[in-house]
Design an enzyme around this catalytic site. Structure first.
Site, PDB file in Angstrom:
ATOM      1  CG  ASP A 304      -2.172   0.878   0.903  1.00 43.84           C
ATOM      2  OD1 ASP A 304      -2.116   1.661  -0.064  1.00 43.84           O
ATOM      3  OD2 ASP A 304      -3.173   0.802   1.637  1.00 43.84           O
TER       4      ASP A 304
HETATM    5  C1  BGC Z   1      -4.885   3.371  -0.008  1.00 40.67           C
HETATM    6  C2  BGC Z   1      -5.034   2.365  -1.122  1.00 40.67           C
HETATM    7  C3  BGC Z   1      -4.866   3.057  -2.445  1.00 40.67           C
HETATM    8  C4  BGC Z   1      -3.505   3.696  -2.470  1.00 40.67           C
HETATM    9  C5  BGC Z   1      -3.176   4.368  -3.781  1.00 40.67           C
HETATM   10  C6  BGC Z   1      -3.630   4.175  -0.130  1.00 40.67           C
HETATM   11  O1  BGC Z   1      -3.596   5.247   0.753  1.00 40.67           O
HETATM   12  O2  BGC Z   1      -4.925   2.707   1.238  1.00 40.67           O
HETATM   13  O3  BGC Z   1      -6.278   1.720  -1.029  1.00 40.67           O
HETATM   14  O4  BGC Z   1      -5.042   2.146  -3.478  1.00 40.67           O
HETATM   15  O5  BGC Z   1      -3.436   4.658  -1.443  1.00 40.67           O
HETATM   16  O6  BGC Z   1      -3.897   5.505  -3.962  1.00 40.67           O
END
Ligand code: BGC
Length: 764
Positions: A304
């Site tokens: 993530d």
């Molecule tokens: C989120 C993800 C997301 C990623 C990219 C993160 O902060 O938890 O779900 O896909 O950012 O934007």
């Protein structure tokens, strides 16, 4: 493939096998599988050939993903960070970027990499296309309320068509985190509290995004997230510690991921949280043993956003080099925005802290996915200005969004059939800032879409009647909400109350549009209070004082605690955040052109103190009720929810009768019932089957959803619904993660909600 090549590959594998530690066994199995495929699969042969040409620096480059929030219209931009990224792109040290959108921008970056880097390995372009790109469908929690898998799949298909028209070939969706906590703002992004429903919906979304052929130019990679446990953040506070028992992990949290893997999802995202003290990004048990080992997942895992780097804050890694080591050894294949792999993984491999075979395994997975997308054949296949010009906001997509939006609405209360509204109704007052809001219906994940593009409630209603008068009453927020900023809620300004109350007093009926703005829910949007935000509850009561003939049109990204409204307001319609076509969908339901058919995918609590509250807890040793205080209950609150999981009304009524349980074939027990539309209009019903395993070697929940069917019935018509129960439905995971099926007594229930229906029993 030549015999020599096969033999050489076999020898390499043998060497690897001999050198391996216990922890590597899973990797060996994966490598074996890859090797087996090499004998058969052309793509893997290409992957092996390319891998053989790559330097270690280029390999770790594939395991690096950068955010691309910078303009690329010429040579290296001024800003230092962008300059580094630019240089890295040219030298093959980037495998993917996120947040670069638009056919021209994507082409520009792709050209740079394909034409200037030594091996020209194309990038994958990722983005959070969660419920649409430009045309937005309802937020995922709302879509889940439709229980309509075909419509949900179609919604994801539309999202993929629009996203792929602007160069995106990878979405970070579906989120399949089960959550029982409405305080957690990200419940809007999932399918609610139930594993069975969540698994089915996750699979429908994957099918919609990925289609049947990933190499088509309008299908994109799906990404199951967040692996694992993220939805169980303590106290509903985003990013918080997760501490769940093994039974919950195996039976509640993991099954939707497993279902996604079984249905061909190509990527998985790990999560920010710790689970049993191990940050998920560095968790070999989750990623290597379960995901890639037991489940045989052969796509790749992305971290993530910065979750690698956050292992330092967790107190698990001491620096970025340690992050690269722990994440890669833990099974995370690509690093989103931590810059740990690109800057430190090569050094870690050279120091013997990470085996190069781990790096090779990760790179194989990533390259294979790029081949599957067809990027090696045509790296620019998603960069079509013509498609971009014609497909965004396409009328067919708007039609699909409208259909999905209607199906997502849940009728919570309708005393004396106040709804549907009479089309000739005189003097309708509409009150509440959300009625005139063209952005909130787009929800919190609208990064591709444009603010102000939703059909507002007022606009939708205007298509039915000119007898509408509007008064805002009160703002929900004081400033325009922004994706990255804390909201400023209106806690004090009631200056519009008087006008709203006066309008209500002279109207026949009042539609009150209350609830949350689009950015009330979503990432980082946890709340401890779940009533109507700000002064809206006071506004509701003030209006009710002069005219109780109210339809409460709720908009929200999570269950709210609305006990006063449930008690005092005659009609309540849950409209969530319904996307681009919101106002049209709500108007069609309010005026009866569409008979509401949604059912709650998440329990509505009476008060925050009841959370976590969900339909399928264990019974406890003291389920009660008894006359003494010594049973599992609250002294100041009921044990029951305000509205249970699976609940939702219609403008007609359905009756269930004639429960039959056929145990002739013990392998597939058939449970059926007759459903009759006993009202005067046609309607859709979601028949739900629940079971209870009465005695288990690990205690079983008091209810578990194991089947559902949505269908339409004409007034007076009947239908027999039949569900099958076999090992898959009747078994469960023990505390070591083995799926077991135990003989014994089972209860079954069929009905239109988790708390009402026909009950029966059988022994198997
Ligand atoms: C989120 C993800 C997301 C990623 C990219 C993160 O902060 O938890 O779900 O896909 O950012 O934007």
């Amino acid at each position: 493939m030549t015999l020599f090549y096969r033999l050489a590959l076999g020898a390499v594998l043998l060497l690897i096998l001999n050198q391996c530690t216990v922890q590597d066994k899973i990797l060996q199995q994966t490598a074996d599988k890859v090797a087996d495929k090499v004998m058969l699969d052309v793509t893997d042969q290409k992957v092996e050939a390319l891998l053989a040409q790559m330097t270690l620096e280029e390999k770790v480059g594939q395991m690096n993903q950068y955010n691309g929030f910078w303009e690329f219209t010429g040579p290296a931009p001024e800003d230092g960070d962008a300059k580094v990224k630019y240089d890295h792109l040219k030298t093959g040290r980037v495998g993917s970027v996120l947040n670069v959108r638009g056919a021209a921008s994507v082409r520009e970056l792709q050209e740079l990499v394909v034409e200037e880097s030594r091996l020209g390995i194309p990038l994958i372009f990722g983005s959070d296309v969660i419920h649409g790109y430009k045309t937005l469908s309802p937020i995922p929690l709302a879509e889940a309320a439709s229980w309509d898998l075909k419509a949900i799949e179609k919604s994801a298909r539309v999202a993929a068509i629009e996203a792929s028209a602007v160069g995106i070939n990878w979405t970070f969706a579906p989120m399949v985190d089960i959550s029982r906590d409405a305080r957690w703002g990200r419940v809007m992004e999932g399918a609610g509290e139930d594993t069975y429903l969540g698994s089915k919906i996750g699979v429908a979304r994957i099918k919609g995004f990925q289609g049947d052929d990933l190499s088509a130019d309008n299908t994109i990679l799906a990404c199951l997230k967040h692996f694992a446990g993220y939805g169980f953040a303590e106290a509903g506070k985003d990013y918080n510690t997760v501490d769940v028992g093994t039974s919950t992990l195996y039976n509640v949290i993991l099954p939707p991921f497993k279902a996604g893997v079984e249905n061909g999802v190509r990527t998985v995202m790990n999560s920010f949280n710790v689970l049993n003290g191990i940050p998920a990004t560095g968790d070999a048990f989750l990623q290597r043993e379960i995901l890639k080992g037991k489940w045989g997942f052969d796509g790749f895992v992305i971290s993530d956003w910065g979750s690698g780097k956050e292992m330092i804050d967790h107190g698990f890694a001491k620096d970025l080099k340690d992050v690269a080591v722990l994440a890669t050894n833990g099974g995370s294949d690509m690093d989103m925005e931590s810059t740990a792999n690109v800057n430190h993984l090569q050094e870690a491999v050279e120091a013997g802290l990470v085996k190069e075979s781990y790096v090779d395994d990760a790179v194989r997975r990533i390259l294979r996915t790029k081949y599957e997308l067809g990027l090696f054949d045509d790296p620019y296949k998603y960069c079509s200005p013509e498609k971009e010009a014609t497909l965004l906001y396409h009328e067919d997509h708007q039609a699909a969004a409208l259909d999905m939006a209607k199906r997502s609405i849940v009728l919570l209360k309708n005393d004396n059939q106040l709804l549907p509204l009479n089309k000739q109704q005189q003097k309708i007052a509409v009150i509440g800032a959300l009625a005139d809001d063209k952005s909130s219906p787009l929800g919190g994940w609208r990064i591709g879409s444009d603010d102000g593009t939703a059909v507002s409630l007022l606009e939708g209603l205007a298509k039915y009647t000119d007898q509408i008068s509007y008064a805002k009453g009160a703002d929900v927020v004081l400033e325009n909400p922004e994706f990255i900023k804390e909201l400023k809620i209106n806690e004090t300004d009631k200056s519009g109350f008087a006008e709203a109350v006066a309008l209500a007093a002279k109207s026949d009926i009042v539609l009150m549009a209350l609830g949350e703005v689009g950015f009330h829910s979503g990432e980082g949007r946890s709340r401890t209070k779940l009533g109507l935000p700000g002064v809206q509850q006071e506004l509701l009561e003030a209006v009710h004082n002069v005219n109780p003939n109210i339809v409460l049109v709720l908009s929200n990204g999570r269950p709210l605690t609305i006990p006063w409204a449930a008690e005092n307001v005659p009609a309540i319609v849950e409209t969530w955040q319904l996307g681009s076509q919101s106002g049209n969908a709500i108007a069609q339901v309010l005026f009866g052109d569409y008979n509401p058919s949604g059912k709650l995918p998440m329990t509505f609590p009476r008060s925050v103190g009841q959370i976590p509250i969900y339909y399928n807890p264990y019974n406890t040793g003291r389920p009660g009720p008894i006359d003494l205080v010594f049973w599992a209950h609250y002294g100041d609150e009921s044990n029951t929810p305000l509205y249970p999981f699976g609940y939702g009304l219609s403008y007609t009524t359905f009756e269930y009768s004639n429960l039959q349980i056929d145990t002739t074939d013990a392998a597939t027990i058939k449970v059926s019932a007759t459903v009759t539309n006993t009202g005067s209009v046609a309607g859709e019903e979601v028949a739900q089957l629940y079971i209870r395993d009465m005695v288990g070697s690990v205690v079983r929940p008091i209810k578990e959803l194991k089947g559902f069917e949505k269908f339409e019935l004409a007034a007076g018509a009947s239908k027999t619904v039949t569900f099958s129960l076999g090992d898959q439905e009747l078994g469960f995971y023990d505390n070591t993660g083995n799926f077991i099926v135990e003989p014994g007594d089972f209860q079954v229930m069929i009905g239109g909600s988790s708390d009402a229906g026909l009950t029966g029993a059988f022994t198997r």
